[in-house]
Design an enzyme around this catalytic site. Structure first.
Site: not given
Length: 656
Positions: A340, A369, A387, A389, A391, A471, A517
């Site tokens: 992000c 992580r 990921q 991902d 946005h 979410k 997201h």
């Protein structure tokens, strides 16, 4: 002065009302309705709170009787089985110390301090003792005592961990103790009134655990079990576990030569060539889907300054899971645990106009992580993963439409992989959050309206949202009924404010964009593991690392086999040739074990005629083909779903 004979009105779920003189228990109510119901009563829900069947109800109340076939009933059975396990363990191994025994999905576990690990033979002995205790058909009794007396009970029993647990709850004035004959355990309850409700259980495995989950504290032994309300349910679950064991992606990953793990890189995947091919097919599929939806693909750095994570709030909320490094020049850098903030910096590079919005920015980002070593589980729980991902930056007026587009896309993608049953969960504002309630009201309303516009049912998870926004979570059901939480969609007006993101509106005024997201596969590593288990290694042709194997019957057909292999490669297939001296039956068996979708069998006859004898993984002989015909057949079989005509594309995915 309290009147014990005052009339109490009990309203049942069908809105009928029963009146009792003085305090009444859940069991009293069940008996007043009928002996059959009383026999099946475990507990009750009284004004929304769970009560033991023996607890007194002293005021007018709405009451629902809980029986074994309800979800609450199964949870009660599982919790009581944990206590029963404790009783059996203490009888067999008096020197152990009991710690904690919660309910988990499909079962329970109990953490126990023991000088030695429990063995498989121990589990069998414990289970036999539990069944003998069930056969005793004894009543489980409850007693509520002041906290100080509870401490004395466990001190006298030399249950040091129980004493610590009670001492850590100084604000609790009294506690419930449950008596399984001579065994005593504390719990909020409720529990079964009698052991006759507990026969449908099975102890499944043991593992290590740490006291309070802290690796610096002492090692405990954890015994797992499953428990159900009927023999049929137990048998079905054990069958599912057996099937899950056969499908374990770690075992199949080794057998199919896809990946491995090593102690030198804990929680990170070593992808072999075949596994990396599968992984890249997923990326290419998602890349095509995103391009068709107007996403731009970007890439941001893995290592960024601590100040960025402080601004985003991740440092305060995620610090323990981040990998950091202090540099000689006095800076602290962190490997990104999510993409992000990098996306935010990408958006902030240059002023944006309302005409530019929405901006859909996608990234296959590598994230890191820290997960405790005990929680690592093959591809399903790793420390280093990718990921899908993205946005989306949009105006407030565009927010709901963008949410709907994401929801439609994620359901379409899951359907392409054969996941037709998807559960949607809406997670709302947590206690630990940023932003004002008015902003959260807008964001939560947008997600709810988006789901309603698509007529999608959803489960509400109050207080489970991210710290910056509510979410949606999308949970898949696989071919043997297991559920996997994969995709997420979060709406956010807080991070854009923190990073001073802006766009210029129609009036020339500067406004803060909304940020969505979303990750649809979630972790590609995890999604790969799910697919391997869902398909039991027999992946769809378009995903298979090797789509067709050319098997030569004898040396005389080797040249033709190699030529055919080259033709398949030029046609775009992933192919292997086996021209070894092994017998053809052995070759077929080997490629069957490798889950190769098609085998082209060629011998002297095929070499002479230029034909191909095609065999399917399931053992079916598909017949003899010319080269052009077999390529056409394989092309159709290997076409990705997004490149095939979609049947019933508008048909809704089943969402619960």
């Amino acid at each position: 002065m309290k009147n014990d004979n005052a009339l109490i009105s009990i309203t049942l779920p069908d809105e009928s009302v029963r009146t009792f003189n003085g305090p009444v228990t859940v069991m009293d109510i069940a008996e007043s309705i009928g002996a059959g119901l009383a026999k099946n009563t475990l507990a009750g829900e009284v004004n929304g709170q769970l009560f033991d069947s023996c607890d007194p109800i002293t005021t007018d109340a709405r009451v629902r009787i809980i029986t074994p076939n309800e979800s609450e009933g199964r949870a009660i059975i599982r919790h009581s089985c944990a206590h029963l396990l404790g009783q059996a363990v203490k009888q067999l191994f008096p020197d152990v110390k009991m710690v904690i025994g919660p309910v988990i999905e499909h079962g329970f576990y109990y953490d126990i301090w023991s000088e030695r690990p429990f063995t498989t033979a121990d589990l069998e002995t414990i289970e036999t003792r539990m069944r003998a205790l069930i056969a005793a058909n004894y009543t489980v009794e409850k007693q509520v005592l002041p906290r100080d007396e509870v401490i004395e009970v466990f001190k006298n029993r030399q249950e040091d961990y129980k004493v610590q647990l009670v001492e850590d709850m100084p604000d609790v004035a009294s506690m419930a103790l449950y008596y399984h004959q001579e065994y005593i355990d504390m719990c909020r309850g409720p529990h079964v009134p009698n052991t006759r409700f507990l026969p449908h259980f099975k102890l499944t495995k043991t593992s290590g655990a740490y006291w309070r989950g802290d690796s610096d504290k002492e090692q405990l032994q954890r015994i797992y079990g499953t428990a159900w309300s009927s023999k049929k349910e137990l048998r079905a679950h054990l069958t599912m576990l057996e099937e899950a064991e056969k499908r374990d992606h770690r075992r199949l990953g080794k057998a199919l030569d896809l990946f491995h793990f090593a102690d030198e890189a804990p929680g990170a995947v070593f992808w072999h060539a075949k596994g990396w091919t599968l992984f890249q097919q997923l990326i290419e599929y998602m890349r095509r889907q995103q391009q068709s939806e107007g996403y731009e693909e970007v890439n941001t750095p893995d290592l960024m300054d601590r100040s960025l994570w402080e601004t985003s709030g991740h440092w305060q909320n995620y610090r323990d899971q981040m990998y950091t490094q202090d540099t000689p020049d006095g800076r602290t850098l962190a490997l990104k645990p999510m993409s992000c903030p990098g996306s935010v910096l990408m958006y902030g590079h240059g002023l944006k106009s309302y005409r530019d919005l929405p901006i859909r920015m996608a990234e296959f980002g590598k994230v890191h992580r820290y997960e405790p070593s005990g929680s690592l589980h093959g591809l399903l729980r790793v420390r280093h993963f990718t990921q899908d991902d993205a946005h989306i930056y949009c105006t407030l007026a565009q927010m709901q439409e963008e949410c709907v587009r994401v929801i439609k896309l994620v359901l379409l993608i899951y359907r392409d992989f054969g996941f037709d049953n998807v559960k949607v969960k809406l997670s709302t504002r947590p206690d630990n959050r940023i932003g004002d309630d008015a902003t959260w009201d807008v964001l939560e309303a947008a997600l709810i309206s988006s789901l309603q516009s698509e007529s999608l049912a959803y489960q509400l998870n109050e207080g489970e949202g991210a710290f910056y926004g509510p979410k949606l979570e999308f949970t898949l059901s696989d071919s043997i009924g297991r559920e996997w939480q994969c995709g997420t969609l979060q709406v956010d007006m807080n991070l854009p404010k923190r990073f001073d993101l802006e766009y210029v509106d129609e009036q020339g005024e500067r406004q803060v964009p909304v940020m969505l997201h979303r990750a649809l596969f979630g972790s590609l590593e995890r999604f790969t593991g799910i697919l391997i288990e869902n398909y039991a290694g027999k992946l769809p042709v378009w995903l298979s690392p090797v789509q067709v194997a050319v098997l030569a019957i004898s040396d005389k057909s080797n040249d033709y086999a190699q030529s055919l292999c080259q033709s398949f490669r030029q046609a775009g297939f992933r192919v292997e040739a086996d021209c070894s001296k092994e017998k053809i039956g052995h070759k077929i068996r080997q490629y069957t074990l490798r889950k190769t979708p098609f085998m082209a069998i060629v011998g002297a006859r095929e070499a002479e005629t230029g034909m191909v004898s095609l065999r399917h993984l399931n053992g079916d002989s598909l017949g003899d083909f010319s080269l052009d015909a077999v390529i056409a057949y394989l092309n159709q079989a290997a076409t990705p779903p997004d490149k095939s005509p979609r049947l019933n594309e508008t048909a809704p995915v089943s969402c619960e």
